[in-house]
Design a protein around this motif. Structure first.
Motif, PDB file in Angstrom:
ATOM      1  N   LEU A   1      -4.894  -4.162  -4.471  1.00  0.00           N
ATOM      2  CA  LEU A   1      -5.924  -3.713  -3.522  1.00  0.00           C
ATOM      3  C   LEU A   1      -6.974  -4.807  -3.313  1.00  0.00           C
ATOM      4  CD1 LEU A   1      -6.333   0.022  -4.657  1.00  0.00           C
ATOM      5  CD2 LEU A   1      -5.123  -0.831  -2.648  1.00  0.00           C
TER       6      LEU A   1
ATOM      7  N   LEU B   1       0.837  -1.206   0.000  1.00  0.00           N
ATOM      8  CA  LEU B   1       0.000   0.000   0.000  1.00  0.00           C
ATOM      9  C   LEU B   1       0.871   1.255   0.000  1.00  0.00           C
ATOM     10  CD1 LEU B   1      -2.820   1.188  -0.027  1.00  0.00           C
ATOM     11  CD2 LEU B   1      -2.820   1.125   2.465  1.00  0.00           C
TER      12      LEU B   1
ATOM     13  N   PHE C   1     -11.175   2.040  -4.119  1.00  0.00           N
ATOM     14  CA  PHE C   1      -9.963   2.190  -4.940  1.00  0.00           C
ATOM     15  C   PHE C   1      -9.668   3.664  -5.245  1.00  0.00           C
ATOM     16  CE2 PHE C   1      -9.623  -2.228  -7.189  1.00  0.00           C
ATOM     17  CZ  PHE C   1      -9.701  -2.857  -5.964  1.00  0.00           C
TER      18      PHE C   1
END
Ligand code: ACO
Length: 435
Positions: free
Chosen positions: A375, A224, A385
């Motif tokens: 994701l 991330l 998203f």
């Protein structure tokens, strides 16, 4: 503004009048003809729908060379930042122009942590939305509402206030993003914790519940953080230009960023990774991957492989090259072979890499393809998203907004138009119309 180093002369073939226009040469990239004197000299405007040939400002933040696949923040190649830096350090770099010393980083991180909470009255804003509101809709509203809580941020000519607004927003975006998600699922809001780093904190606010602690998986945190670095800025795209244009009227920065989030929301801008996963879902359900590949190659079919190709990067997307490795690491870890969607994703990547149609046209998976897969693999729902994209891009928006106010050439944005409507005509009373 860079030095004027040469000129071009524009001659009006009709009147014979001419004007010499300065050409500004930047550090890299295409030089720009300065057309500011054009209207006065020849009476013309320039015509450039979509601004594809127009440099709307000069900027020292991000450099892109789409042909060569280059992306640099403040001169540093994205590959080096992705490998050696972290998102918060990249935020400092974009905002202040230099990498921080250890002391500067510590002070910056402390400030970001201190500003991560939302005013308690802001909780009420979330409750005002429908339970099934899209988290982007909630985010547009809540970020705009920050302007009501921080009216001091409207002092846009005060550098300290500008940087304070930037710290506040970078700090609060993970909380706003996570709370937008929590609200849409009906779960209780989780507050930020200062002992966690920026990315861990966001993941915890997303996934922890009051009954159970959440320990972020280090591979998820790393993936991330990488996505945030790769999406932190991309020079004068639609949302960044929106922030500059909205801010140019001296609007409160939170209102300007809210406008930027609205622009990013559109499927032609921030929605590509969501579209890629929706396509992979459809292909997986159909069980016929080759049919979709054939459709993408068929001139008479409008279908395109989502997450392939890029408007700017024509040789390769440097961000995709970086993120691909992390994506594969993650898929290995979660044993993607047993997850049909990820199996489809890997098979499609493989087919496209070997197919002449895609090879000849330089069509390769872009950053959105891999970020969408990552994701999804982390369990982040599709509706989040674009929210995560907005969270990552906030520092880019604030850096451009701040740069605009530091540039003495900045002025309120006011494009011109080529009027093609009716000539003057007189009002017709209702009873005489349609005869
Ligand atoms: N699938 C199949 N064929 C494609 C694709 C695709 N995804 N992308 C381009 N092509 C083909 C075009 O049909 C064209 O073929 P032709 O030469 O035979 O006519 C050729 O490749 C060149 O394509 P262009 O349309 O000229 O490329 P353009 O720069 O206009 O489009 C775009 C770029 C819009 C990104 C396109 O590749 C696309 O639609 N991709 C899918 C959507 C996507 O993933 N978008 C995210 C990118 S984010 C961004 O670009 C800001």
């Amino acid at each position: 503004m860079p030095q004027k180093q040469r000129t071009v002369t524009l001659i009006d073939n009709e009147t014979g009048k001419q004007v010499e226009l300065p050409v500004h040469v930047g550090t890299h990239g295409h030089p720009a003809i300065d057309v500011r004197s054009l209207n006065k000299a020849l009476g013309y405007y320039t015509y450039d729908p979509g601004y594809m040939s127009t440099a709307s400002c000069s900027s020292a933040i991000t450099y892109i060379d789409g042909k060569k696949g280059i992306l640099r923040y403040r001169g540093y190649p994205i590959e080096q930042l992705a490998e050696k830096s972290n998102y918060l350090e990249v935020c400092y770099l974009l905002l202040y122009g230099e990498l921080p010393t250890p002391d500067e980083f510590e002070t910056f991180e402390k400030s970001i942590k201190e500003h991560s909470m939302l005013h308690e009255a802001m909780r009420g804003f979330f409750g005002g939305f429908r339970h099934d509101a899209h988290p982007m809709a909630t985010m547009v509203g809540v970020v705009g509402a920050l302007s009501a809580f921080y009216p001091d941020s409207s002092s846009v000519h005060n550098r300290e206030q500008r940087l304070l607004a930037a710290h506040r927003l970078i700090a609060k975006m993970p909380t706003i993003a996570a709370w937008s998600y929590k609200y849409s699922t009906g779960f209780r809001f989780i507050y930020p914790r200062n002992h966690l780093d920026y990315t861990e904190n966001f993941l915890r606010m997303m996934f922890a519940v009051p009954t159970e602690e959440y320990e972020p998986d280090p591979l998820f945190t790393k993936a991330l953080d990488l996505i945030l670095i790769l999406h932190a800025d991309h020079e004068q795209n639609a949302s960044t230009s929106t922030v500059r244009l909205t801010g140019s009227s001296e609007a409160n920065p939170f209102a300007a960023i809210s406008a930027g989030i609205a622009s990013l929301w559109g499927p032609a801008h921030g929605g590509a990774n969501e579209a890629a996963i929706r396509m992979l879902q459809e292909i997986t359900e159909s069980g016929d991957l080759q049919k979709y590949v054939d459709r993408a190659k068929d001139k008479n079919d409008r279908f395109r492989l989502m997450g392939f190709g890029h408007r700017i990067y024509k040789s390769y997307d440097p961000r995709a090259a970086i993120i691909r490795k992390t994506c594969h690491e993650l898929l290995d870890k979660i044993d993607s072979r047993n997850t049909p969607l990820f199996e489809t994703a890997l098979r499609l990547e493989d087919i496209v890499a070997k197919d002449d149609y895609f090879i000849e046209r330089n069509l390769y998976p872009n950053v959105d393809y891999y970020s969408g897969i990552i994701l999804s693999a982390m369990g982040i729902p599709l509706s989040m998203f674009t929210v995560i994209f907005a969270l990552a891009r906030t520092v880019g928006w604030m850096s451009h907004w701040n740069e605009m106010w530091e540039d003495p050439e900045s002025r309120i944005g006011r494009p011109r138009q080529l009027y093609i409507g009716e000539k003057k005509r007189d009002y017709v009373p209702p009873e005489e119309r349609g005869a």
